[in-house]
Design a protein around this motif. Sequence first.
Motif, PDB file in Angstrom:
ATOM      1  N   GLY A  31       0.840  -1.196   0.000  1.00 34.88           N
ATOM      2  CA  GLY A  31       0.000   0.000   0.000  1.00 34.88           C
ATOM      3  C   GLY A  31       0.872   1.241   0.000  1.00 34.88           C
ATOM      4  N   PHE A  32       0.414   2.277  -0.670  1.00 31.24           N
ATOM      5  CA  PHE A  32       1.217   3.481  -0.852  1.00 31.24           C
ATOM      6  C   PHE A  32       1.627   4.130   0.465  1.00 31.24           C
ATOM      7  N   ASP A  33       0.676   4.300   1.364  1.00 28.45           N
ATOM      8  CA  ASP A  33       0.921   5.060   2.589  1.00 28.45           C
ATOM      9  C   ASP A  33       1.856   4.347   3.559  1.00 28.45           C
ATOM     10  N   GLU A  34       2.039   3.040   3.387  1.00 28.38           N
ATOM     11  CA  GLU A  34       2.863   2.263   4.315  1.00 28.38           C
ATOM     12  C   GLU A  34       4.335   2.239   3.929  1.00 28.38           C
ATOM     13  N   VAL A  35       4.680   2.773   2.787  1.00 26.00           N
ATOM     14  CA  VAL A  35       6.055   2.711   2.280  1.00 26.00           C
ATOM     15  C   VAL A  35       6.730   4.061   2.471  1.00 26.00           C
ATOM     16  N   THR A  36       7.976   4.060   2.922  1.00 24.85           N
ATOM     17  CA  THR A  36       8.728   5.298   3.127  1.00 24.85           C
ATOM     18  C   THR A  36       9.725   5.526   1.996  1.00 24.85           C
ATOM     19  N   ILE A  37      10.137   6.777   1.866  1.00 25.22           N
ATOM     20  CA  ILE A  37      11.162   7.103   0.882  1.00 25.22           C
ATOM     21  C   ILE A  37      12.454   6.352   1.195  1.00 25.22           C
ATOM     22  N   GLY A  38      12.766   6.220   2.479  1.00 24.34           N
ATOM     23  CA  GLY A  38      13.976   5.500   2.868  1.00 24.34           C
ATOM     24  C   GLY A  38      13.966   4.059   2.390  1.00 24.34           C
ATOM     25  N   GLU A  39      12.815   3.414   2.477  1.00 22.87           N
ATOM     26  CA  GLU A  39      12.700   2.027   2.022  1.00 22.87           C
ATOM     27  C   GLU A  39      12.857   1.933   0.506  1.00 22.87           C
ATOM     28  N   ILE A  40      12.305   2.900  -0.192  1.00 20.53           N
ATOM     29  CA  ILE A  40      12.451   2.912  -1.653  1.00 20.53           C
ATOM     30  C   ILE A  40      13.906   3.127  -2.039  1.00 20.53           C
ATOM     31  N   ALA A  41      14.564   4.058  -1.359  1.00 25.80           N
ATOM     32  CA  ALA A  41      15.971   4.333  -1.637  1.00 25.80           C
ATOM     33  C   ALA A  41      16.824   3.092  -1.401  1.00 25.80           C
ATOM     34  N   GLU A  42      16.564   2.398  -0.305  1.00 27.48           N
ATOM     35  CA  GLU A  42      17.340   1.196   0.009  1.00 27.48           C
ATOM     36  C   GLU A  42      17.111   0.110  -1.041  1.00 27.48           C
ATOM     37  N   ALA A  43      15.859  -0.075  -1.453  1.00 24.92           N
ATOM     38  CA  ALA A  43      15.549  -1.098  -2.447  1.00 24.92           C
ATOM     39  C   ALA A  43      16.194  -0.788  -3.796  1.00 24.92           C
TER      40      ALA A  43
END
Length: 205
Positions: A31-43
């Motif tokens: 879900g969109f609201d559960e994901v952080t920018i930090g998690e996207i950056a790490e992935a």
Amino acid sequence: MTDTRSLRERKKAETRKRISDHGSMLFYARGFDEVTIGEIAEAADVSKVTVFNYFPRKEDIFFDRIPELVELVTATVRGRKAGEPVLSALRDMLIRHAREGHPLGGVDDRFVHFFRVVTGSAALRARAREIADELEAVLAALIDESGEGLPGRLTAAMLVGAYRSAFLGTAARMLAGELAADVLDDHVAAVGTAFGVLERGLADR
């Protein structure tokens, strides 16, 4: 087709796509609201600063094809055949993309998850409304530029509203469980009807 971009441009495009792809996978999974920018950056194996360099807002990672949509609309209007009305060119493009299942306005079963993520996030729904306003401004400028004598801002507002009505109706049916094959013809008919009403209204102005 030969890629004429420089090495730097290709690397930037690859980084942007990697961020978007990893972000989308996380959004679809949780879900969109559960994901952080930090998690996207790490992935995506980049820094948070890099993510924001490519996407100033988290919502734009999900709606990553908006620049492509603006380019498509611009190319459709400016590249139409001599004597072809703007509205006819846009209508034909939208119907063609719907039938082809194109990511920008296509009707395809694989897009249902996209619809679900959007409807599940107030932030994405708000951003979608902003995108509609931004696209309306682009269309208004293109219509004014076309020299057809149509009122740019009014025509653009009606055009966006007409297509939005047809698209949301189709998305709602697919979210309710109908297959793309069952709604495609109705979607195409709805787009044709919307443009027909708009064209007749403008002709009588």
